[in-house]
Design an enzyme around this catalytic site. Structure first.
Site, PDB file in Angstrom:
ATOM      1  N   ASP A  86      -9.348  -3.253   0.141  1.00  0.00           N
ATOM      2  CA  ASP A  86      -8.197  -4.050   0.577  1.00  0.00           C
ATOM      3  C   ASP A  86      -8.575  -4.943   1.753  1.00  0.00           C
ATOM      4  OD1 ASP A  86      -5.218  -4.526   0.390  1.00  0.00           O
ATOM      5  OD2 ASP A  86      -5.349  -3.843   2.467  1.00  0.00           O
ATOM      6  N   THR A 139       0.791  -1.238   0.000  1.00  0.00           N
ATOM      7  CA  THR A 139       0.000   0.000   0.000  1.00  0.00           C
ATOM      8  C   THR A 139       0.825   1.291   0.000  1.00  0.00           C
ATOM      9  OG1 THR A 139      -1.774  -1.161   1.103  1.00  0.00           O
ATOM     10  CG2 THR A 139      -1.818   1.238   1.256  1.00  0.00           C
ATOM     11  N   ASN A 175       5.192  -0.607   4.009  1.00  0.00           N
ATOM     12  CA  ASN A 175       4.273   0.038   4.956  1.00  0.00           C
ATOM     13  C   ASN A 175       5.069   0.292   6.232  1.00  0.00           C
ATOM     14  OD1 ASN A 175       2.124  -0.186   3.173  1.00  0.00           O
ATOM     15  ND2 ASN A 175       1.574  -2.216   3.938  1.00  0.00           N
ATOM     16  N   LYS A 189      -7.232   4.508   5.563  1.00  0.00           N
ATOM     17  CA  LYS A 189      -5.844   4.263   5.987  1.00  0.00           C
ATOM     18  C   LYS A 189      -5.073   5.581   6.002  1.00  0.00           C
ATOM     19  CE  LYS A 189      -5.274  -0.301   3.881  1.00  0.00           C
ATOM     20  NZ  LYS A 189      -4.499  -1.085   2.914  1.00  0.00           N
TER      21      LYS A 189
END
Ligand SMILES: [Zn+2]
Length: 547
Positions: free
Chosen positions: A303, A78, A99, A160
């Site tokens: 996701d 991501t 990440n 996120k």
């Protein structure tokens, strides 16, 4: 003609030419970027016959599609995906190597957007200590700010934090992400306090209206022919549910508060609702200085649901059919608020996802789970026998081996010998296609496209010294047996949708190979601004239809 007359005539002509040259530069009023987290390219066509006319099909019908767009870095996760889309750059330059990643020489872990120097707004503790400070290059959103002397407004939105912060860049007016009980929060990096309109939106507990209806299938369940039968062992399930099946009643969803919305398709609806509110309240696309604004949205629920249920799950099909409806509504909203043809929209993904491993293997596909010989524990035991010291491998996360440089230095161990020992050991492990010492990338026998991705991705400070490339459909030993994952170079993880629509965009499609890093320089060309300062991509000029 007398001289005086000629003089005035020429002055008049000169002035006319001046005015003729002052026509303003044409730009879109707003750019809207939408990253659909974990959207495989083939979801466009897998569910095509079930999509309506106003969502994905509106983009394909009126806009431009780059059908063969690939991710040119590793691992495909991501934070790196969002960064590459907005910087046109690669981890070796932009510095976002995962990440979470490890600083190689200290062994310290770092979260991509962590920043202890800032405080949360609307959120306590670690979840609020967030900013783009670890990102080493400018974003296309930063460049728009610079190009308009900071008069453009830039806002990032995603459940996120990393999906919001990294695209919004260093100069953003704000980035918003999920705080407690599905509220939208930010940090003091951007703002002194949450704006009134954000507090009011949070106060309305807007997500509840979705969850109170439960998660039922959008269409009769027997019509979901692209998915496995709903109850199967390849899918994980939502907390509090007895089986991986729909429908999920409202009582179950609401049992532990509103936060569960992120693991339902309504997380997408809720994110787009907040994005619409931002457009209205911040007057995005109606800038008083007549410069373009930029709204960077990322949908994270795609996701979460993908990880839990897997590529072949009915829940995933249902989510994309619902997202298609959400997109249609979002475009109608933008048409009304900003004006049809006045905004440029693009859609892409930060990475894809593989099929569920047991599902793939049960159907006689080749694949597997790497044995414990590839684990840090096992490698450390082998190293101890050979070199006499414990814990020489700090981590194998992100398919990278990080070494314990403190011990190597203190005990004056031969690092080259340790590296070569590890490479040899890993090459014997089942499921490992390549184990590569990053210092011998130029001489190692590696397929060229993978070598290129490895070189793009190797940041001296923030990457491990050895990378493991598994065979297709092989996973780490600790990977979940249900749902799916991502992270590799393979097409299932690295082939992403790239769709464009609206101001400055032609109608059409291209099958030539393009890369994720080409998106930012294309936006730069469209906006007539500089590309981001770490850009290595090339503008995709085949889609431009500039006035
Ligand atoms: Zn992702």
């Amino acid at each position: 003609m007398n001289k005086r007359f000629l003089f005035f005539f020429l002055c008049g002509f000169y002035c006319y030419s001046c005015f003729a040259q002052t026509e303003a530069l044409k730009r879109p009023k707003l750019v809207v970027g939408l990253v659909v987290d974990q959207m495989r390219w083939d979801y466009l066509y897998r569910f095509y016959d079930r999509y309506g006319e106003g969502g994905f099909k509106r983009i394909l019908r009126t806009g431009f599609s780059h059908e063969n767009t690939y991710i040119d870095h590793l691992p495909t996760v991501t934070a790196i995906g969002h960064t590459a889309v907005y910087t046109g750059s690669v981890p070796s330059i932009h510095g976002i190597t995962g990440n979470d990643f490890i600083i190689e020489h200290t062994g310290q872990g770092m979260y991509c957007t962590e920043d202890a120097t800032v405080q949360g707004l609307g959120v306590e503790g670690r979840k609020g200590h967030m900013s783009p400070r670890n990102l080493l290059v400018s974003t296309i959103t930063d460049e728009l700010k610079l190009a308009t002397n900071f008069r453009s407004k830039v806002i990032g939105i995603a459940i996120k934090d990393r999906g919001s912060i990294l695209p919004a860049g260093h100069f953003a007016d704000a980035a918003y992400w999920f705080g407690p009980d599905a509220s939208w929060v930010s940090s003091t990096y951007y703002l002194k306090a949450l704006p009134q309109w954000v507090q009011q939106f949070n106060g309305r507990q807007h997500g509840r209206k979705y969850l109170e209806k439960g998660w039922n299938t959008l269409y009769p369940i027997e019509s979901y022919k692209q998915s496995s039968p709903d109850n199967n062992r390849y899918e994980g399930h939502l907390e509090g549910t007895a089986s991986p099946t729909l429908p999920i009643p409202a009582e179950t969803l609401l049992k532990n508060g509103l936060e569960v919305i992120r693991d339902t398709p309504f997380g997408n609806s809720y994110t787009l609702d907040f994005a619409k509110e931002a457009v209205k309240q911040e007057r995005l696309g109606n800038n008083p200085e007549h410069v373009p604004d930029f709204l960077a949205v990322s949908l994270s629920s795609t996701d979460g649901i993908g990880h839990k249920f897997g590529v072949n799950a009915l829940e995933v099909e249902d989510m994309y059919l619902r997202l298609d409806q959400d997109l249609a509504e979002f475009f109608d909203f933008l048409d009304g608020e900003v004006g049809k043809g006045e905004y440029t929209f693009f859609l892409t993904a930060d990475h894809g996802a593989s099929h569920n491993n047991p599902f793939f293997i049960d159907h006689k596909g080749a694949g597997g789970y790497m044995p414990q010989e590839a684990s840090a524990d096992y490698l450390n035991q082998a190293l101890k026998q050979q070199f006499g010291y414990d814990s020489l491998v700090i981590s194998t996360a992100n398919y990278q081996i990080h070494l314990n440089h403190a011990t190597i230095a203190a005990k004056e161990l031969n690092e080259a010998a340790i590296r070569s020992f590890l490479v040899k050991a890993l090459r014997r492990v089942e499921g490992v296609a390549y184990a590569v010492d990053m210092d011998s990338l130029s001489t190692g026998t590696i397929a060229q496209p993978i070598r290129e991705r490895l070189i793009n991705s190797y940041h001296y400070e923030r990457s491990g010294v050895i990378t493991i490339i598994p065979y297709p459909q092989w996973k780490g030993g600790n990977s979940s047996q249900t749902g799916t994952g991502h992270g590799t170079w393979n097409p299932y993880d690295a082939h992403i949708p790239l769709l464009w629509m609206g101001w400055g965009i032609k109608q059409g499609a291209s099958n030539r190979v393009t890369f994720m890093t080409d998106i930012a320089p294309t936006l730069a060309a469209l906006l007539h601004i500089q590309e981001p300062n770490g850009n290595v991509g090339r503008p995709l000029t085949d889609l431009l239809n500039l006035p």
